[in-house]
Design an enzyme around this catalytic site. Structure first.
Site, PDB file in Angstrom:
ATOM      1  CE  LYS A 164      30.689  11.650  23.002  1.00 19.71           C
ATOM      2  NZ  LYS A 164      30.450  12.621  24.082  1.00 19.71           N
TER       3      LYS A 164
ATOM      4  CG  HIS B 283      23.355  10.039  24.523  1.00 19.48           C
ATOM      5  ND1 HIS B 283      24.567  10.669  24.508  1.00 19.48           N
ATOM      6  CD2 HIS B 283      22.450  10.998  24.818  1.00 19.48           C
ATOM      7  CE1 HIS B 283      24.397  11.950  24.778  1.00 19.48           C
ATOM      8  NE2 HIS B 283      23.124  12.177  24.980  1.00 19.48           N
TER       9      HIS B 283
ATOM     10  CE  LYS C  64      19.653  13.257  22.972  1.00 25.40           C
ATOM     11  NZ  LYS C  64      19.274  13.741  24.272  1.00 25.40           N
TER      12      LYS C  64
ATOM     13  CD  GLU D 196      25.442  20.318  26.141  1.00 22.21           C
ATOM     14  OE1 GLU D 196      25.125  19.545  27.036  1.00 22.21           O
ATOM     15  OE2 GLU D 196      26.566  20.330  25.599  1.00 22.21           O
TER      16      GLU D 196
ATOM     17  CG  ASP E  62      31.847  16.327  24.643  1.00 22.58           C
ATOM     18  OD1 ASP E  62      31.948  15.183  25.113  1.00 22.58           O
ATOM     19  OD2 ASP E  62      31.026  17.173  25.063  1.00 22.58           O
TER      20      ASP E  62
ATOM     21  CG  HIS F 147      26.279  13.495  20.336  1.00 18.94           C
ATOM     22  ND1 HIS F 147      26.309  12.136  20.529  1.00 18.94           N
ATOM     23  CD2 HIS F 147      26.667  14.023  21.525  1.00 18.94           C
ATOM     24  CE1 HIS F 147      26.681  11.866  21.767  1.00 18.94           C
ATOM     25  NE2 HIS F 147      26.916  12.988  22.392  1.00 18.94           N
TER      26      HIS F 147
ATOM     27  CE  LYS G 279      29.761  20.770  26.955  1.00 20.55           C
ATOM     28  NZ  LYS G 279      28.753  19.737  27.169  1.00 20.55           N
TER      29      LYS G 279
HETATM   30  C1  BG6 Z   1      27.573  13.952  25.884  1.00 19.80           C
HETATM   31  C2  BG6 Z   1      28.674  14.974  26.001  1.00 19.80           C
HETATM   32  O1  BG6 Z   1      27.900  12.971  24.949  1.00 19.80           O
HETATM   33  O2  BG6 Z   1      26.370  14.603  25.465  1.00 19.80           O
HETATM   34  C3  BG6 Z   1      28.277  16.097  26.949  1.00 19.80           C
HETATM   35  O3  BG6 Z   1      29.849  14.354  26.479  1.00 19.80           O
HETATM   36  C4  BG6 Z   1      26.940  16.694  26.560  1.00 19.80           C
HETATM   37  O4  BG6 Z   1      29.267  17.119  26.979  1.00 19.80           O
HETATM   38  C5  BG6 Z   1      25.905  15.590  26.364  1.00 19.80           C
HETATM   39  O5  BG6 Z   1      26.543  17.570  27.591  1.00 19.80           O
HETATM   40  C6  BG6 Z   1      24.631  16.168  25.790  1.00 19.80           C
HETATM   41  O6  BG6 Z   1      23.644  15.168  25.768  1.00 19.80           O
HETATM   42  P1  BG6 Z   1      22.125  15.526  25.919  1.00 19.80           P
HETATM   43  O7  BG6 Z   1      21.422  14.234  25.713  1.00 19.80           O
HETATM   44  O8  BG6 Z   1      21.967  16.084  27.297  1.00 19.80           O
HETATM   45  O9  BG6 Z   1      21.835  16.542  24.870  1.00 19.80           O
END
Ligand code: BG6
Length: 485
Positions: A145, A175, A179, A213, A232, A237, A337
């Site tokens: 991505k 991703h 998980k 986050e 993003d 996700h 964020k």
């Molecule tokens: C990514 C985003 O796909 O996922 C990031 O581009 C984000 O901005 C990240 O921080 C979060 O992934 P995880 O696995 O750390 O929750």
């Protein structure tokens, strides 16, 4: 399923993702003896440099991301022995001959081209791979991505990549699907008889999905500012998590059975119109504040920031799924964020008991199932129980299942699982082209609306749960976000 011999080519092989995630994930699988002794990793970069120089970069930038508990000098050496650096300019067809020379020409050996590059290069790289005779039947391509910027660019990627590879060769990564807790959600829903009868509008009042986050975007401003929280995180996700929660039971765990069901969810999401958007979508942008007691700058004051940026760093949406199972059940999605905490969780709230026989001395709290993805993976379930002693007084109690405690076996990072699946040719955890387009189609009206809107995202202080408007969005339905309750 065993993994056959492979040549794995990492475009973007010197980049951040390769160093922080991909190489450490491959190291972990090497240590677990999943990789055949002859399997190789070819890292692509533009500069001319020797293998020794590149391995020093790996030592410096990637090794620190391997957990020290798993670092073993012999395995690390064996792993480094698999790595070969190849200099290639993605835009120059002639340089692909360097790759041809480095790869083995044997149909029994899988070829994987992992494109950890900006999506604008996907089509060109596939075209050049094809011209160099490398897009063969034993090849697979992995697309990292962002998979496009909007519906049109996503369609274009699908079309261009589809000219050289068929759908069974294309692995679109999200991703979050790798998980452990997401896999567990599938196990919970379809490995137990308990939940499925209740998993519907008659018994569930609402669902919240949060990925919060504490991190800001320091150091990634250029990428993030063209993206924002919606592109993003939400388009991919969060929508993927929603699909896993809401999909009908697939016939099997096969790639197309699961992806068919996810697609139906995406296509059943109620479309926003300009008039429904205002009430159901909130966007925010962080200002200076404190995260864990440390003062942090606002988004517009980050390193290399655009001081007038209107990019959102927070988004909250009330989504609805127009199906018999889910009609009338709100799905609240939220990500941001510089939030008050780092966590990812799915909260499924059940309806209240229809009539409480204990009403005179106990307030009934609805049952609530929390599927925790991060930081700790687990399940929590609120039940009402009687407090010990005289009288009949009820109190909510928690049933907890902490996966780390329950299963002492080592955990697998998302990228480890996904890379193994690519190497095995297993597509269940990857997005199909129609899924990708359906997800973009749903977010497109939000993007268009924001483009036309004059106003800025609503400011919120770093270290909080986002703008007050996000609390109001759920508050209008008489509810609260779990962390604010
Ligand atoms: C990514 C985003 O796909 O996922 C990031 O581009 C984000 O901005 C990240 O921080 C979060 O992934 P995880 O696995 O750390 O929750």
């Amino acid at each position: 399923m065993a993994i056959s011999d492979f040549d794995l080519v990492l475009f973007g092989g010197t980049g951040d993702l390769a160093m922080r995630k991909l190489l450490p994930a491959l190291y972990a699988r090497d240590r677990a003896r999943d990789l055949m002794p002859s399997a190789r990793i070819i890292c692509i970069g533009r500069d001319n440099k020797s293998n020794e120089d590149f391995l020093q970069i790996v030592e410096k930038n990637s090794k620190p991301h391997v957990s020290s508990a798993t670092l073993d000098a012999d395995v690390w050496q064996r792993f480094c022995g698999r790595i070969q650096y190849v200099s290639l300019n993605a835009k120059e067809p002639a340089t692909y001959q360097n790759l041809v020379a480095a790869m083995r020409d044997d149909p029994a050996i899988s070829r994987v081209f992992y494109l950890a590059t900006p999506p604008t290069l996907f089509s060109m790289i596939c075209d050049n791979l094809s011209q160099a005779g490398l897009a063969t039947a034993n090849a697979r391509v992995v697309l990292e991505k962002p998979l496009g910027h909007d519906l049109e660019s996503a369609k274009d990627i699908n079309k261009q990549v589809g000219r050289y590879f068929n759908e069974s060769q294309i692995f679109r990564i999200d991703h979050y699907l790798g998980k452990e807790a997401v896999q567990n959600l599938l196990a919970l829903r379809f490995g137990n008889v308990l939940f499925e009868p209740l998993w519907r509008r008659e018994w569930i009042s609402d669902v919240q999905i949060t990925i919060a986050e504490e991190l800001g975007v320091g150091g990634r401003f250029d990428y993030y500012d063209t993206s924002g929280a919606l592109r993003d995180m939400l388009q991919n996700h969060l929508l993927q998590l929603l699909c896993i929660v809401a999909m009908e039971p697939p016939v099997s765990n096969s790639a197309d059975s699961v992806r068919d069901e996810k697609l139906k969810v995406l296509r059943s999401l109620k479309r926003f119109t300009p008039s429904t958007l205002a009430m159901n979508v909130v966007r925010g942008q962080y200002r200076a504040g404190h995260v864990n007691g440390v003062a942090v700058p606002g988004y517009r004051k980050e390193e290399d920031a655009n001081p007038d940026s209107r990019t959102e760093t927070f988004v909250a949406v009330k989504a609805e799924i127009d199906t018999w199972r889910w009609a009338g059940v709100p799905f609240y999605l939220r990500t941001g964020k510089r939030m008050a905490d780092s966590l990812a969780e799915i909260v499924v709230r059940f309806k209240s008991v229809p009539h409480s026989i204990f009403a005179h001395n106990s307030r009934s709290t609805p049952n609530c199932l929390v599927i925790r993805l991060q930081p700790d993976e687990g399940l929590h379930m609120n039940l009402m129980a009687k407090t010990p002693g005289d009288g009949m007084r009820l109190k909510p109690v928690e049933l907890e299942l902490d996966f780390r405690e329950k299963f002492k076996t080592p955990r697998m990072e998302a990228y480890e699982r996904l890379l193994l699946d690519v190497l095995r040719g297993q597509l269940t955890l990857f997005m199909r082209s129609d899924e990708l387009e359906a997800a973009w189609e749903w977010v497109e009206p939000i993007l268009e609306h924001w483009d036309q809107e004059e106003s800025d995202p609503i400011p919120y202080s770093a270290g909080t749960w986002g703008p007050a408007a996000a609390s109001a969005l759920i508050g209008r339905d008489g509810l609260q976000w779990r962390e604010e309750a």
